[in-house]
Write a protein that holds these residues in place. Structure first.
Motif, short mmCIF file in Angstrom:
data_model
loop_
_atom_site.label_atom_id
_atom_site.label_comp_id
_atom_site.label_asym_id
_atom_site.label_seq_id
_atom_site.Cartn_x
_atom_site.Cartn_y
_atom_site.Cartn_z
N ARG A 61 0.57 3.53 -6.40
CA ARG A 61 -0.25 2.74 -5.48
C ARG A 61 -0.96 1.63 -6.23
O ARG A 61 -1.46 1.85 -7.33
CB ARG A 61 -1.28 3.65 -4.78
N CYS A 77 0.82 -1.21 0.00
CA CYS A 77 0.00 0.00 0.00
C CYS A 77 0.86 1.26 0.00
O CYS A 77 0.41 2.33 -0.42
CB CYS A 77 -0.94 0.01 1.20
N CYS A 105 -3.77 0.24 -5.55
CA CYS A 105 -5.24 0.37 -5.51
C CYS A 105 -5.62 1.82 -5.81
O CYS A 105 -4.91 2.74 -5.44
CB CYS A 105 -5.79 0.00 -4.14
N CYS A 145 -6.52 0.82 0.16
CA CYS A 145 -5.61 -0.33 0.14
C CYS A 145 -5.43 -0.84 1.56
O CYS A 145 -5.27 -0.05 2.49
CB CYS A 145 -4.27 0.12 -0.44
N CYS A 153 -7.55 -4.51 -2.18
CA CYS A 153 -8.08 -3.22 -2.61
C CYS A 153 -9.56 -3.13 -2.27
O CYS A 153 -10.29 -4.13 -2.36
CB CYS A 153 -7.91 -3.05 -4.12
N TYR A 163 -1.92 -7.83 -0.31
CA TYR A 163 -2.72 -6.64 0.00
C TYR A 163 -4.11 -6.83 -0.59
O TYR A 163 -4.33 -7.70 -1.44
CB TYR A 163 -2.07 -5.38 -0.57
#
Length: 197
Positions: free
Chosen positions: A41, A36, A43, A47, A56, A54
């Motif tokens: 980034r 994140c 997402c 995130c 989203c 990770y």
């Protein structure tokens, strides 16, 4: 290769050199990588870091797409566009992937624009326009052929008298012209060159 400290989430590649599996970092690959915090980034909206990976999340009114972007919940899938869509002032509009296509009456599928008949096509004087789906191309006029001459391709006159594709009468002479040819009956013969008597 021997890694004295070991490689917790990775493999030993050389003396005390670890290659970490995706999502892990550190000299011995024992630390979780916070995806994140990476740039760019991963997402679009929210995130959340997890162990080795990770997740989203999207803001309310949006849904998560496969690439990590967030699309309005009134997306193309719901509008059923043929090629994709965009949102303009809260309205979902279907798109066409090329300038040679336009939205059809249903506003979802794309239909071809015939650039040759609308005059949008630009072909040089010795080339003719051939329409294709979403575009067009320029082809040599009849009586010309594409040849590589002095460093570039050009449409060059076909000498029908040399290629023997003229169809002139046995008692006629073939005369080559730009893009075409003429048949002329020989002396003591009459006719149009294709029929000589």
């Amino acid at each position: 290769a021997i890694c004295g400290h070991g490689c917790k989430y990775g493999e030993c590649m050389g003396p005390n050199k670890c290659k970490c599996f995706p999502g892990f970092t550190g000299k011995t690959c024992n630390q979780d990588l916070n995806e994140c915090g990476l740039k760019p980034r991963p997402c679009e909206h929210r995130c959340m870091n997890t162990h080795g990976s990770y997740k989203c999340y999207c803001l309310n009114g949006y849904m998560l797409m496969a690439d990590g972007t967030c699309a309005s919940s009134r997306t193309c899938a719901m509008v059923n566009c043929q090629y994709g869509c965009e949102e303009v002032k809260g309205e979902v509009q279907c798109l066409c992937p090329s300038g040679g296509l336009q939205l059809g009456p249903n506003g979802k599928t794309c239909i071809d624009i015939d650039e040759c008949s609308t005059g949008k096509a630009v072909c040089s004087y010795n080339r003719r326009c051939v329409n294709t789906f979403g575009s067009y191309y320029c082809k040599c006029q009849l009586g010309y052929e594409l040849k590589y001459v002095s460093g570039h391709y050009d449409c060059v006159d076909v000498n029908e008298c040399v290629t023997n594709t003229h169809g002139c009468n046995l008692h006629a002479e073939c005369l080559n012209t730009e893009g075409s040819f003429k048949c002329k009956c020989k002396q003591d013969y009459q006719g149009n060159g294709f029929d000589c008597t």
